[in-house]
Write a protein that holds these residues in place. Structure first.
Motif, PDB file in Angstrom:
ATOM      1  N   LYS A 226     -27.328  17.396  17.000  1.00  0.00           N
ATOM      2  CA  LYS A 226     -27.650  18.815  17.046  1.00  0.00           C
ATOM      3  C   LYS A 226     -26.854  19.552  18.120  1.00  0.00           C
ATOM      4  O   LYS A 226     -26.597  19.024  19.190  1.00  0.00           O
ATOM      5  CB  LYS A 226     -29.140  18.989  17.325  1.00  0.00           C
ATOM      6  CG  LYS A 226     -29.999  18.495  16.176  1.00  0.00           C
ATOM      7  CD  LYS A 226     -30.052  19.514  15.060  1.00  0.00           C
ATOM      8  CE  LYS A 226     -30.787  18.998  13.848  1.00  0.00           C
ATOM      9  NZ  LYS A 226     -29.894  18.489  12.814  1.00  0.00           N
ATOM     10  N   GLU A 230     -28.668  24.976  17.860  1.00  0.00           N
ATOM     11  CA  GLU A 230     -29.777  24.494  17.038  1.00  0.00           C
ATOM     12  C   GLU A 230     -30.982  24.145  17.900  1.00  0.00           C
ATOM     13  O   GLU A 230     -32.118  24.439  17.555  1.00  0.00           O
ATOM     14  CB  GLU A 230     -29.344  23.280  16.218  1.00  0.00           C
ATOM     15  CG  GLU A 230     -28.534  23.665  15.011  1.00  0.00           C
ATOM     16  CD  GLU A 230     -27.925  22.456  14.347  1.00  0.00           C
ATOM     17  OE1 GLU A 230     -28.470  22.010  13.349  1.00  0.00           O
ATOM     18  OE2 GLU A 230     -26.911  21.958  14.848  1.00  0.00           O
ATOM     19  N   PRO A 293     -28.701  25.793  10.997  1.00  0.00           N
ATOM     20  CA  PRO A 293     -28.176  24.481  10.599  1.00  0.00           C
ATOM     21  C   PRO A 293     -27.233  24.591   9.397  1.00  0.00           C
ATOM     22  O   PRO A 293     -26.255  23.876   9.335  1.00  0.00           O
ATOM     23  CB  PRO A 293     -29.426  23.691  10.217  1.00  0.00           C
ATOM     24  CG  PRO A 293     -30.569  24.431  10.758  1.00  0.00           C
ATOM     25  CD  PRO A 293     -30.158  25.849  10.943  1.00  0.00           C
TER      26      PRO A 293
END
Ligand code: ADP
Ligand code: MG
Length: 628
Positions: A226, A230, A293
């Motif tokens: 990530k 995010e 995302p």
């Protein structure tokens, strides 16, 4: 659309028709409530179940919870005020589901276009058995087997062509549309498509270690790392939703109470409860939760389509802040395919010296070794070589026919205490010692990669303000290469550990916001690739160790792709921030309007779904990077 999506579409249509039809009904009271309950449950039953589960598991602050509370609340208000206006609750659910459906289709679409372009997984390998071809699972093919690749088939496993000639389409791997011609003796990598001739290939790796498997692993794992953006969203949602719920509660309870104390604020309980419910609908954070995302996913997909593999969204983020690029020389800026130019001061016959060189180098994967073996031109008899030691950044020592032989640079000769003769030619000098005596040197020279100069210019144009070259090679060659490419700083004659130290020095000199990228190819580059803010490895010729250690892999070894990667990452991050600002901005405006009673629930749900659709469409733009 898949089955689940089709079912959802059917539910939406049914609920919509029922809702529209009920609009004309004159039935009153509980019967009206019961009638409206049908479309409400048709469209919203799964949301209600999810919300109930969330409450049961004490993880209730999610979108389903917000939607359930808002719509159940709206129905309760309609019952309480006897207005009979249940349309609103049904419509909120309906539009929410339209948004969800759209989002799931968009995610599917981008996933599919990424896997389509990554459609490189071979299903079988052809093995010759008893004169006939047999299709076997690529996993079952042992190293050194001969496989047959027919025109139109994918090369399933990395190997060397032993028979046949053909052109390969490498576009799925490298984004390069010009086919590559291969003939007997050439190395080929899996994932390419054989276009014209039948090839017999001796495999050099197992399927699991082959290029295709490596790439697929990378791509499949990329989204699990990530990025900070995010993380920000996850943390944001964790604080945001409960905060909004608290605010809604306050909105429902406080103003009416205050009114009791004579502040002259308008209206009764039900008005404020309605505003609070509207507030909840508006606050639903789905646009952010889905679009961030998705933007990274699309960015990584777009990059891989161009032959740039990014191992995670966090690296995409760092890459976008790259201000300093450090290069290794051999194999990165130069081709690493050396030609022997001259053999000097040899005490023995030239051919004999090259034979010794090829023999000591027989096990090394260094570009210099490969080139010396090629110059020798005959297969090397490995059994003549024993006690091999490779010294990173210096060279190799071994026993050939029991005689100690060393090949390497001046550092190696100094280490061995062998006096050597300096060479005046510009080139990489391989000094040779046989049986402790100096035996002469081989001058080899390397060619700068075709796009190396443009690559440096393009990086400068993309806002990189410092380029540095680090090499283990001699200063004369290093200076010459750097000058011809327009590189700002050069450090030569470095051992692998010196490269790490230099990069650390450079890391100290810059600010936290400027990121440093290191680009390399060799085994000895692995530690530096790890140490840099971002490590970029050459994927085609580069060593496995480098590819493993790197965060970004360039499939076709083209240095032009470095600036391309930076531009792709900038575009992607740009989109991420556009979405964050747009979504939060619209939310804040709507929340204010909702609290003041200007926005009703209809407007709220339109704003929510609208923002999400725009954000998702914007996210998908990250996939299109061809022209950058
Ligand atoms: P670069 O930093 O340019 O990629 P390396 O660190 O791999 O180069 O190697 C630096 C120098 O060490 C080479 O230029 C060569 O002189 C010597 N060297 C390294 N490996 C070998 C080898 N296998 N055989 C001969 N010389 C070598
Ligand atoms: Mg190198």
């Amino acid at each position: 659309m898949n089955k689940k999506q089709k079912r959802m579409l059917a539910r939406i249509v049914v609920a919509f028709v029922l809702m529209a039809g009920l609009h004309f009904t004159t039935v009153e009271g509980w019967a009206r409530f019961a009638l409206y309950l049908v479309p409400y449950l048709v469209i919203g039953y799964d949301i209600l179940i999810k919300a109930a589960k969330g409450i049961k598991n004490r993880q209730m602050f999610d979108e389903s919870f917000l939607m359930a509370v808002a719509t159940v609340g709206a129905i309760a208000l309609a019952l309480y005020s006897k207005s009979g206006d249940y349309t609103e609750a049904v419509a909120v659910m309906l539009f929410y589901q339209v948004g969800e459906l759209f989002q799931s289709c968009a995610v599917d679409k981008s996933r599919r276009s990424i896997s389509e372009l990554m459609d490189i997984r071979p299903d079988y390998a052809n093995v010759e058995r008893g004169g006939a071809l047999e299709k076997v699972d690529p996993d079952e093919v042992a190293i050194g087997s001969v496989i047959v690749v027919q025109p139109g088939e994918k090369v399933p496993i990395d190997g060397v062509v032993v028979d046949g000639a053909s052109s390969l389409n490498t576009s799925a791997l490298t984004g390069e549309s010009v086919p590559r011609d291969v003939k007997q003796g050439d190395e080929i990598i899996s994932g390419c498509i054989n276009m014209t001739g039948v090839l017999k290939v001796r495999t050099t790796k197992e399927f699991g270690e082959s290029t295709v498997s490596k790439i697929l692993d990378l791509v499949e794992n990329a989204s699990s790392r990530k990025s900070k953006s995010e993380d920000f969203i996850t943390k944001f949602a964790r604080v945001y939703t409960p905060a909004v719920c608290a605010a809604a509660l306050a909105l429902a309870v406080l103003p009416p109470l205050v009114r009791v104390f004579g502040m002259g604020l308008p209206a009764a309980w039900d008005t404020w409860i309605y505003r609070a419910l509207t507030f909840l609908v508006i606050s639903c954070p789905c646009a952010l939760v889905i679009s961030i995302p998705l933007s990274f996913f699309a960015g990584i997909g777009g990059a891989s389509r161009e032959g740039v593999l990014v191992k995670g969204s966090n690296y995409l983020e760092t890459l976008s802040q790259t201000k300093i690029v450090v290069f290794d020389k051999t194999g990165t800026l130069t081709k690493g395919v050396f030609e022997v130019n001259a053999v000097h001061h040899n005490e023995m016959a030239q051919a004999k010296l090259i034979e010794y060189a090829a023999l000591v180098e027989s096990y090394s994967s260094h570009p210099i070794s490969k080139s010396l073996r090629r110059a020798y031109g005959r297969p090397v008899d490995n059994s003549r070589v024993t006690e091999i030691t490779e010294i990173g950044g210096e060279g190799v020592t071994a026993k050939v026919d029991g005689v100690p032989v060393a090949a390497g640079n001046a550092k190696l000769m100094t280490r061995l205490g062998v006096p050597y003769i300096n060479c005046h030619s510009v080139g990489t000098i391989i000094h040779m010692a046989v049986n402790g005596e100096y035996a002469g040197h081989i001058v080899i020279s390397d060619v700068v990669k075709p796009h190396a100069k443009e690559a440096i210019t393009a990086l400068k144009a993309a806002g990189v303000h410092k380029t540095v070259m680090l090499t283990g090679d001699a200063k004369a060659v290093a200076d010459q290469v750097a000058a011809s490419l327009g590189i700002d700083q050069v450090y030569a004659e470095l051992l692998p550990a010196d490269k790490v130290a230099k990069v650390e020095e450079l890391l100290k000199m810059k600010s936290e916001k400027e990121k440093l990228a290191f680009t390399g190819d060799g085994i000895n580059d692995a530690p530096v690739l790890r140490r840099a803010d971002i490590g970029i490895a050459m994927g085609a010729m580069g060593s496995d160790a480098a590819i493993e250690a790197a965060d970004v892999v360039l499939m076709d070894d083209d240095p032009m792709k470095i600036s391309k990667a930076v531009k792709i990452s900038r575009k992607c991050l740009g989109i991420v921030w556009q979405n964050i600002i747009f979504a939060i901005g619209v939310k804040l405006i709507c929340l204010a309007l909702g609290a003041l009673g200007i926005a009703n629930m209809w407007l709220a749900i339109f704003a929510d779904v609208g923002v999400m659709i725009i954000a998702v469409l914007n996210a998908i733009r990250a996939l299109f990077v061809k022209k950058l």
